[in-house]
Design a protein around this motif. Sequence first.
Motif, PDB file in Angstrom:
ATOM      1  N   GLY A  87     -91.130 -57.230 -29.210  1.00 39.43           N
ATOM      2  CA  GLY A  87     -90.029 -57.701 -30.056  1.00 39.43           C
ATOM      3  C   GLY A  87     -90.397 -58.851 -30.963  1.00 39.43           C
ATOM      4  O   GLY A  87     -89.544 -59.374 -31.675  1.00 39.43           O
ATOM      5  N   GLY A  88     -91.663 -59.256 -30.954  1.00 38.75           N
ATOM      6  CA  GLY A  88     -92.119 -60.343 -31.828  1.00 38.75           C
ATOM      7  C   GLY A  88     -92.501 -59.805 -33.186  1.00 38.75           C
ATOM      8  O   GLY A  88     -93.642 -59.424 -33.419  1.00 38.75           O
ATOM      9  N   THR A  89     -91.538 -59.750 -34.089  1.00 36.56           N
ATOM     10  CA  THR A  89     -91.758 -59.102 -35.380  1.00 36.56           C
ATOM     11  C   THR A  89     -92.176 -60.073 -36.486  1.00 36.56           C
ATOM     12  O   THR A  89     -92.513 -59.639 -37.580  1.00 36.56           O
ATOM     13  CB  THR A  89     -90.489 -58.363 -35.817  1.00 36.56           C
ATOM     14  OG1 THR A  89     -89.389 -59.282 -35.779  1.00 36.56           O
ATOM     15  CG2 THR A  89     -90.202 -57.199 -34.872  1.00 36.56           C
ATOM     16  N   ALA A  90     -92.138 -61.376 -36.232  1.00 38.23           N
ATOM     17  CA  ALA A  90     -92.552 -62.339 -37.253  1.00 38.23           C
ATOM     18  C   ALA A  90     -94.071 -62.385 -37.345  1.00 38.23           C
ATOM     19  O   ALA A  90     -94.784 -62.015 -36.408  1.00 38.23           O
ATOM     20  CB  ALA A  90     -92.008 -63.736 -36.921  1.00 38.23           C
ATOM     21  N   LEU A  91     -94.576 -62.836 -38.478  1.00 40.28           N
ATOM     22  CA  LEU A  91     -96.007 -63.021 -38.659  1.00 40.28           C
ATOM     23  C   LEU A  91     -96.460 -64.151 -37.740  1.00 40.28           C
ATOM     24  O   LEU A  91     -95.891 -65.241 -37.754  1.00 40.28           O
ATOM     25  CB  LEU A  91     -96.295 -63.371 -40.123  1.00 40.28           C
ATOM     26  CG  LEU A  91     -97.754 -63.559 -40.503  1.00 40.28           C
ATOM     27  CD1 LEU A  91     -98.510 -62.256 -40.355  1.00 40.28           C
ATOM     28  CD2 LEU A  91     -97.846 -64.052 -41.939  1.00 40.28           C
ATOM     29  N   ARG A 138     -99.101 -55.500 -29.097  1.00 38.00           N
ATOM     30  CA  ARG A 138     -98.310 -55.750 -27.881  1.00 38.00           C
ATOM     31  C   ARG A 138     -97.184 -56.737 -28.167  1.00 38.00           C
ATOM     32  O   ARG A 138     -96.061 -56.570 -27.693  1.00 38.00           O
ATOM     33  CB  ARG A 138     -99.226 -56.288 -26.783  1.00 38.00           C
ATOM     34  CG  ARG A 138     -98.533 -56.514 -25.480  1.00 38.00           C
ATOM     35  CD  ARG A 138     -99.502 -56.912 -24.402  1.00 38.00           C
ATOM     36  NE  ARG A 138     -98.801 -57.227 -23.178  1.00 38.00           N
ATOM     37  CZ  ARG A 138     -99.330 -57.842 -22.170  1.00 38.00           C
ATOM     38  NH1 ARG A 138    -100.592 -58.207 -22.209  1.00 38.00           N
ATOM     39  NH2 ARG A 138     -98.627 -58.111 -21.094  1.00 38.00           N
ATOM     40  N   LEU A 139     -97.488 -57.783 -28.947  1.00 36.95           N
ATOM     41  CA  LEU A 139     -96.472 -58.771 -29.305  1.00 36.95           C
ATOM     42  C   LEU A 139     -95.351 -58.110 -30.104  1.00 36.95           C
ATOM     43  O   LEU A 139     -94.168 -58.381 -29.879  1.00 36.95           O
ATOM     44  CB  LEU A 139     -97.123 -59.910 -30.100  1.00 36.95           C
ATOM     45  CG  LEU A 139     -96.265 -61.110 -30.466  1.00 36.95           C
ATOM     46  CD1 LEU A 139     -95.721 -61.800 -29.224  1.00 36.95           C
ATOM     47  CD2 LEU A 139     -97.070 -62.101 -31.296  1.00 36.95           C
ATOM     48  N   ARG A 140     -95.714 -57.210 -31.019  1.00 36.79           N
ATOM     49  CA  ARG A 140     -94.698 -56.495 -31.808  1.00 36.79           C
ATOM     50  C   ARG A 140     -93.862 -55.575 -30.918  1.00 36.79           C
ATOM     51  O   ARG A 140     -92.656 -55.464 -31.093  1.00 36.79           O
ATOM     52  CB  ARG A 140     -95.355 -55.680 -32.915  1.00 36.79           C
ATOM     53  CG  ARG A 140     -95.801 -56.537 -34.066  1.00 36.79           C
ATOM     54  CD  ARG A 140     -95.967 -55.694 -35.329  1.00 36.79           C
ATOM     55  NE  ARG A 140     -96.266 -56.531 -36.459  1.00 36.79           N
ATOM     56  CZ  ARG A 140     -95.362 -57.140 -37.194  1.00 36.79           C
ATOM     57  NH1 ARG A 140     -94.095 -57.015 -36.890  1.00 36.79           N
ATOM     58  NH2 ARG A 140     -95.707 -57.883 -38.222  1.00 36.79           N
ATOM     59  N   ALA A 141     -94.537 -54.902 -29.978  1.00 32.37           N
ATOM     60  CA  ALA A 141     -93.814 -53.988 -29.080  1.00 32.37           C
ATOM     61  C   ALA A 141     -92.823 -54.737 -28.201  1.00 32.37           C
ATOM     62  O   ALA A 141     -91.775 -54.201 -27.841  1.00 32.37           O
ATOM     63  CB  ALA A 141     -94.807 -53.211 -28.218  1.00 32.37           C
ATOM     64  N   LYS A 178     -88.369 -67.650 -33.864  1.00 33.66           N
ATOM     65  CA  LYS A 178     -88.254 -68.248 -32.525  1.00 33.66           C
ATOM     66  C   LYS A 178     -88.546 -67.228 -31.432  1.00 33.66           C
ATOM     67  O   LYS A 178     -89.248 -67.535 -30.467  1.00 33.66           O
ATOM     68  CB  LYS A 178     -86.861 -68.851 -32.328  1.00 33.66           C
ATOM     69  CG  LYS A 178     -86.704 -69.524 -30.977  1.00 33.66           C
ATOM     70  CD  LYS A 178     -85.569 -70.483 -30.948  1.00 33.66           C
ATOM     71  CE  LYS A 178     -85.370 -71.169 -29.625  1.00 33.66           C
ATOM     72  NZ  LYS A 178     -86.469 -71.207 -28.721  1.00 33.66           N
ATOM     73  N   VAL A 179     -88.022 -66.030 -31.589  1.00 34.38           N
ATOM     74  CA  VAL A 179     -88.275 -64.973 -30.603  1.00 34.38           C
ATOM     75  C   VAL A 179     -89.771 -64.676 -30.528  1.00 34.38           C
ATOM     76  O   VAL A 179     -90.349 -64.564 -29.439  1.00 34.38           O
ATOM     77  CB  VAL A 179     -87.466 -63.698 -30.952  1.00 34.38           C
ATOM     78  CG1 VAL A 179     -87.956 -62.501 -30.158  1.00 34.38           C
ATOM     79  CG2 VAL A 179     -85.987 -63.930 -30.698  1.00 34.38           C
ATOM     80  N   THR A 180     -90.422 -64.561 -31.678  1.00 31.18           N
ATOM     81  CA  THR A 180     -91.860 -64.276 -31.701  1.00 31.18           C
ATOM     82  C   THR A 180     -92.646 -65.383 -31.034  1.00 31.18           C
ATOM     83  O   THR A 180     -93.565 -65.129 -30.243  1.00 31.18           O
ATOM     84  CB  THR A 180     -92.340 -64.083 -33.152  1.00 31.18           C
ATOM     85  OG1 THR A 180     -91.602 -63.002 -33.733  1.00 31.18           O
ATOM     86  CG2 THR A 180     -93.822 -63.772 -33.212  1.00 31.18           C
ATOM     87  N   LEU A 181     -92.299 -66.640 -31.311  1.00 34.55           N
ATOM     88  CA  LEU A 181     -93.010 -67.773 -30.714  1.00 34.55           C
ATOM     89  C   LEU A 181     -92.807 -67.805 -29.198  1.00 34.55           C
ATOM     90  O   LEU A 181     -93.764 -68.017 -28.442  1.00 34.55           O
ATOM     91  CB  LEU A 181     -92.535 -69.081 -31.346  1.00 34.55           C
ATOM     92  CG  LEU A 181     -93.316 -70.329 -30.976  1.00 34.55           C
ATOM     93  CD1 LEU A 181     -94.781 -70.207 -31.364  1.00 34.55           C
ATOM     94  CD2 LEU A 181     -92.696 -71.546 -31.643  1.00 34.55           C
ATOM     95  N   ASP A 182     -91.589 -67.564 -28.738  1.00 29.73           N
ATOM     96  CA  ASP A 182     -91.321 -67.554 -27.293  1.00 29.73           C
ATOM     97  C   ASP A 182     -92.104 -66.441 -26.590  1.00 29.73           C
ATOM     98  O   ASP A 182     -92.667 -66.647 -25.509  1.00 29.73           O
ATOM     99  CB  ASP A 182     -89.823 -67.373 -27.029  1.00 29.73           C
ATOM    100  CG  ASP A 182     -89.013 -68.618 -27.398  1.00 29.73           C
ATOM    101  OD1 ASP A 182     -89.616 -69.705 -27.540  1.00 29.73           O
ATOM    102  OD2 ASP A 182     -87.787 -68.493 -27.571  1.00 29.73           O
TER     103      ASP A 182
END
Length: 192
Positions: free
Chosen positions: A48-52, A43-46, A86-90
């Motif tokens: 836009g959170g693409t970082a590990l 869900r996080l990847r979907a 930053k995007v992934t963390l947010d």
Amino acid sequence: MTVAFVTKTNHFQGEVYDHFTDNHIYMALATARYFDNPGTKQRLRAMGGTALFQFQVAHWGNEELPVYGQPYANLQALSDDPDEAKVTLDLALKLLDKKLENLQTSAGANGRVMIKWEPLGDVIGPVRQSLQRGRSMAGIALMVLLASVAVAFATRDRGADQHRPQPGRPTRATAGPPRRSRPPRVGAGTTI
């Protein structure tokens, strides 16, 4: 980023950090399980959170010791691109907000006294860590160099010890004439 699980209250001035219940601990552990779930990672990847991404609970005791401090969680997003981290963390923090609210409202909690997260200390943005690879290569080279020097000294000393006279053992000069080699054995395979 490190967050603490707190409950804001109107009974005291400000917020109470030194008082917490088992519910704060359970909430931290439940959200850790939530973020460890493959469905949440997808869900996080979907979104836009693409970082590990990693969510880890800390400072809540263990089986041998009682709970001794307020539970904290470390959230970490790793990427070569600082913006991606930053995007992934947010996005993960948004998921954390929703999960905390859903867990409590589904159990019948009202909106006045709810467990929320708050950042601890200064939130440092993503930091590029390009020197790590260079440092690790330099460290490996240094270890190889030190090991080579140690081996060289050890073999040199061992070789020198073989040529030094040993106390109690006669040296070649005092042992007498050198031994002659034995003539070949006469046996079934030789003819005279």
